[in-house]
Write a protein that holds these residues in place. Structure first.
Motif, mmCIF file in Angstrom:
data_model
loop_
_atom_site.group_PDB
_atom_site.id
_atom_site.type_symbol
_atom_site.label_atom_id
_atom_site.label_comp_id
_atom_site.label_asym_id
_atom_site.label_seq_id
_atom_site.Cartn_x
_atom_site.Cartn_y
_atom_site.Cartn_z
ATOM 1 N N THR A 28 -2.264 -8.896 -2.288
ATOM 2 C CA THR A 28 -2.172 -6.790 -1.860
ATOM 3 C C THR A 28 -0.607 -7.006 -1.328
ATOM 4 O O THR A 28 -0.135 -7.267 -1.142
ATOM 5 C CB THR A 28 -3.446 -6.307 -0.212
ATOM 6 O OG1 THR A 28 -4.540 -7.090 -0.601
ATOM 7 C CG2 THR A 28 -3.143 -4.957 -0.391
ATOM 8 N N PRO A 29 -0.483 -5.220 -2.077
ATOM 9 C CA PRO A 29 0.827 -4.946 -1.318
ATOM 10 C C PRO A 29 0.852 -4.523 -0.353
ATOM 11 O O PRO A 29 0.148 -4.255 0.659
ATOM 12 C CB PRO A 29 1.133 -4.173 -2.479
ATOM 13 C CG PRO A 29 0.444 -3.646 -3.311
ATOM 14 C CD PRO A 29 -1.379 -4.431 -2.468
ATOM 15 N N ILE A 30 2.640 -4.987 0.613
ATOM 16 C CA ILE A 30 2.405 -4.737 2.038
ATOM 17 C C ILE A 30 3.545 -4.045 2.166
ATOM 18 O O ILE A 30 4.438 -3.893 1.624
ATOM 19 C CB ILE A 30 3.340 -6.296 2.557
ATOM 20 C CG1 ILE A 30 2.679 -7.519 2.318
ATOM 21 C CG2 ILE A 30 3.927 -6.368 3.922
ATOM 22 C CD1 ILE A 30 3.400 -9.119 2.104
ATOM 23 N N LYS A 31 3.306 -2.655 2.868
ATOM 24 C CA LYS A 31 3.491 -2.180 3.214
ATOM 25 C C LYS A 31 3.787 -1.529 4.915
ATOM 26 O O LYS A 31 3.132 -1.979 5.386
ATOM 27 C CB LYS A 31 2.868 -0.327 2.755
ATOM 28 C CG LYS A 31 2.813 -0.330 1.563
ATOM 29 C CD LYS A 31 3.345 1.123 0.462
ATOM 30 C CE LYS A 31 3.754 0.691 -0.821
ATOM 31 N NZ LYS A 31 2.688 2.005 -1.078
ATOM 32 N N GLY A 78 -1.045 -9.707 2.783
ATOM 33 C CA GLY A 78 -0.961 -8.495 2.282
ATOM 34 C C GLY A 78 -1.728 -7.153 3.234
ATOM 35 O O GLY A 78 -2.595 -7.886 4.329
ATOM 36 N N GLY A 79 -1.165 -6.393 3.043
ATOM 37 C CA GLY A 79 -2.107 -4.892 3.557
ATOM 38 C C GLY A 79 -0.436 -4.194 4.332
ATOM 39 O O GLY A 79 0.041 -4.283 3.761
ATOM 40 N N ASN A 80 -1.344 -3.044 4.897
ATOM 41 C CA ASN A 80 -0.395 -1.979 5.412
ATOM 42 C C ASN A 80 -0.877 -2.173 6.928
ATOM 43 O O ASN A 80 -1.770 -2.500 7.628
ATOM 44 C CB ASN A 80 -1.008 -0.426 5.360
ATOM 45 C CG ASN A 80 -1.550 -0.886 3.700
ATOM 46 O OD1 ASN A 80 -0.428 -0.560 2.967
ATOM 47 N ND2 ASN A 80 -2.612 0.256 3.700
ATOM 48 N N ALA A 81 0.673 -2.574 7.311
ATOM 49 C CA ALA A 81 1.294 -2.098 9.439
ATOM 50 C C ALA A 81 1.453 -0.501 9.589
ATOM 51 O O ALA A 81 2.392 0.403 8.908
ATOM 52 C CB ALA A 81 1.759 -3.083 9.625
ATOM 53 N N LEU A 82 0.485 0.055 10.328
ATOM 54 C CA LEU A 82 0.918 0.476 11.014
ATOM 55 C C LEU A 82 2.049 0.694 12.700
ATOM 56 O O LEU A 82 1.595 -0.679 13.208
ATOM 57 C CB LEU A 82 -0.217 1.025 12.079
ATOM 58 C CG LEU A 82 0.136 2.961 12.526
ATOM 59 C CD1 LEU A 82 0.483 3.859 11.644
ATOM 60 C CD2 LEU A 82 -1.201 3.057 13.291
ATOM 61 N N ILE A 125 8.042 4.696 5.368
ATOM 62 C CA ILE A 125 7.176 3.498 4.802
ATOM 63 C C ILE A 125 8.221 2.667 3.691
ATOM 64 O O ILE A 125 9.223 3.023 3.274
ATOM 65 C CB ILE A 125 6.532 3.998 3.020
ATOM 66 C CG1 ILE A 125 5.969 5.080 4.056
ATOM 67 C CG2 ILE A 125 5.706 3.636 2.771
ATOM 68 C CD1 ILE A 125 4.492 5.776 2.761
ATOM 69 N N LEU A 126 8.280 1.322 4.041
ATOM 70 C CA LEU A 126 8.793 0.434 3.771
ATOM 71 C C LEU A 126 7.822 -0.508 2.885
ATOM 72 O O LEU A 126 6.218 -0.784 3.358
ATOM 73 C CB LEU A 126 9.429 -0.084 4.678
ATOM 74 C CG LEU A 126 9.805 0.058 6.108
ATOM 75 C CD1 LEU A 126 10.712 -0.529 7.817
ATOM 76 C CD2 LEU A 126 11.306 1.262 5.253
ATOM 77 N N GLU A 127 8.452 -1.338 1.940
ATOM 78 C CA GLU A 127 7.828 -2.267 1.421
ATOM 79 C C GLU A 127 8.940 -3.941 1.237
ATOM 80 O O GLU A 127 9.414 -3.475 1.811
ATOM 81 C CB GLU A 127 7.946 -2.141 -0.230
ATOM 82 C CG GLU A 127 6.572 -2.686 -1.058
ATOM 83 C CD GLU A 127 6.693 -1.843 -2.626
ATOM 84 O OE1 GLU A 127 5.082 -1.738 -3.428
ATOM 85 O OE2 GLU A 127 7.535 -1.623 -2.962
ATOM 86 N N PHE A 128 7.822 -4.016 1.714
ATOM 87 C CA PHE A 128 7.671 -5.747 1.749
ATOM 88 C C PHE A 128 7.784 -6.531 0.208
ATOM 89 O O PHE A 128 6.110 -6.810 0.034
ATOM 90 C CB PHE A 128 8.266 -6.586 2.838
ATOM 91 C CG PHE A 128 7.826 -8.603 3.096
ATOM 92 C CD1 PHE A 128 8.982 -7.663 3.596
ATOM 93 C CD2 PHE A 128 7.427 -9.151 3.184
ATOM 94 C CE1 PHE A 128 9.859 -9.563 3.883
ATOM 95 C CE2 PHE A 128 7.443 -10.732 3.046
ATOM 96 C CZ PHE A 128 8.339 -10.829 3.911
ATOM 97 N N GLU A 129 8.567 -7.066 -0.397
ATOM 98 C CA GLU A 129 8.551 -8.409 -1.933
ATOM 99 C C GLU A 129 9.529 -9.063 -1.857
ATOM 100 O O GLU A 129 10.460 -8.581 -1.569
ATOM 101 C CB GLU A 129 7.898 -7.108 -2.984
ATOM 102 C CG GLU A 129 7.618 -7.865 -4.482
ATOM 103 C CD GLU A 129 7.186 -6.641 -5.308
ATOM 104 O OE1 GLU A 129 6.618 -7.395 -6.095
ATOM 105 O OE2 GLU A 129 8.158 -5.501 -5.332
ATOM 106 N N ASP A 130 8.759 -10.554 -2.078
ATOM 107 C CA ASP A 130 10.122 -11.232 -2.907
ATOM 108 C C ASP A 130 10.871 -11.647 -1.336
ATOM 109 O O ASP A 130 11.619 -12.051 -1.294
ATOM 110 C CB ASP A 130 10.739 -11.048 -3.828
ATOM 111 C CG ASP A 130 9.395 -11.240 -4.796
ATOM 112 O OD1 ASP A 130 8.876 -11.943 -4.599
ATOM 113 O OD2 ASP A 130 10.350 -10.308 -5.551
ATOM 114 N N GLY A 131 10.169 -11.388 -0.140
ATOM 115 C CA GLY A 131 11.070 -11.260 1.086
ATOM 116 C C GLY A 131 11.902 -10.657 1.189
ATOM 117 O O GLY A 131 12.611 -10.901 2.308
ATOM 118 N N GLN A 132 12.434 -9.340 0.951
ATOM 119 C CA GLN A 132 12.963 -8.197 1.152
ATOM 120 C C GLN A 132 12.193 -7.208 1.454
ATOM 121 O O GLN A 132 11.376 -6.661 0.903
ATOM 122 C CB GLN A 132 14.344 -7.803 0.066
ATOM 123 C CG GLN A 132 15.024 -9.356 -0.816
ATOM 124 C CD GLN A 132 15.577 -9.698 0.087
ATOM 125 O OE1 GLN A 132 15.696 -8.574 0.904
ATOM 126 N NE2 GLN A 132 15.734 -10.883 0.923
#
Length: 233
Positions: free
Chosen positions: A2-5, A167-171, A202-209
């Motif tokens: 799941t995408p990480i935000k 993955g998933g979302n953090a508040l 909102i920030l997104e985390f992908e490929d360690g960044q």
């Protein structure tokens, strides 16, 4: 996966925010209006159906109260893991912490070589941190390296916690200058932007960044305000 935000919220408006005092590692409670603004935000996030897997705040009272209100509005109190992390605290203004903003940003700092005739918005964060470090008579203020390091470490740790859990979302509830600094670190070409109380970055985390999706979004709060106003009629 799941995408990480990360949905990074600036805490609700406090007494110090209202009367214009520098509020770094010092603290003051949310005002009644500040609490209402966070109730609005929580209602807006719930209406949008944003699912949260984890929650994080700094260890300051104003962020913890903000998180309590949000989790209550979202129906997530004691339903998702919640951690307090001192790495995502506000800047420390040293001996000027708790003083009036005008003393620090209009009185003391502009007289230093760091400002060199520029106004606050023109001074890059590293130079601003250096200026605060130099004028702090108590020796409590952080160097830029310390500030930069703890913010990146704290937010990266949150993202990696989500990654490890699929993955998933953090508040996340943090602070105005810390959020602004983090955005600048991730995207130095982006102009400085004031981070309003109760706004969402909102920030997104992908490929360690980590990367920036949006900054200071007030639409969730505005939606929640409309919902609460309708319910009150």
């Amino acid at each position: 996966m799941t995408p990480i935000k990360l949905y990074v919220v600036r805490h609700g408006k406090t007494m110090f925010n209202t009367i214009g005092r520098a509020q770094g590692w010092s603290d003051s409670p949310l005002t009644e209006a500040g609490e209402e603004g966070i109730h609005e935000l929580g209602a807006g996030l719930k209406a949008e159906g944003v699912p949260f897997k984890m929650a994080f705040s700094s260890d300051s009272g104003r962020t913890m109260l903000t998180m309590d209100i949000l989790l209550e509005e979202l129906g997530l109190t004691n339903q998702i893991p919640y951690q307090r992390d001192k790495r995502i605290r506000e800047w420390c203004f040293g001996s000027l912490d708790g003083g009036y903003d005008s003393e620090l940003f209009v009185g003391v700092l502009p007289r230093t070589d760091i400002f060199a005739g520029r106004d606050l918005n023109q001074v890059p964060y590293p130079e601003l941190a250096q200026g605060i470090y130099e004028v702090d008579t108590a020796g409590w203020a952080e160097t830029w390296e310390e500030l930069r390091g703890r913010l990146l470490d704290g937010f990266m740790s949150i993202a990696k916690s989500l990654e490890a859990d699929g993955g998933g979302n953090a508040l996340v509830v943090s602070h105005g200058m810390s959020i602004g600094t983090l955005v600048w670190l991730l995207d130095p070409k982006r102009p400085k932007q004031h981070i309003e109380n109760g706004s969402v970055t909102i920030l997104e985390f992908e490929d360690g960044q980590l990367s920036v999706v949006s900054v200071g979004d007030l639409s969730y709060r505005e939606k929640g305000r409309a919902i609460r106003d309708a319910e009150a009629k």
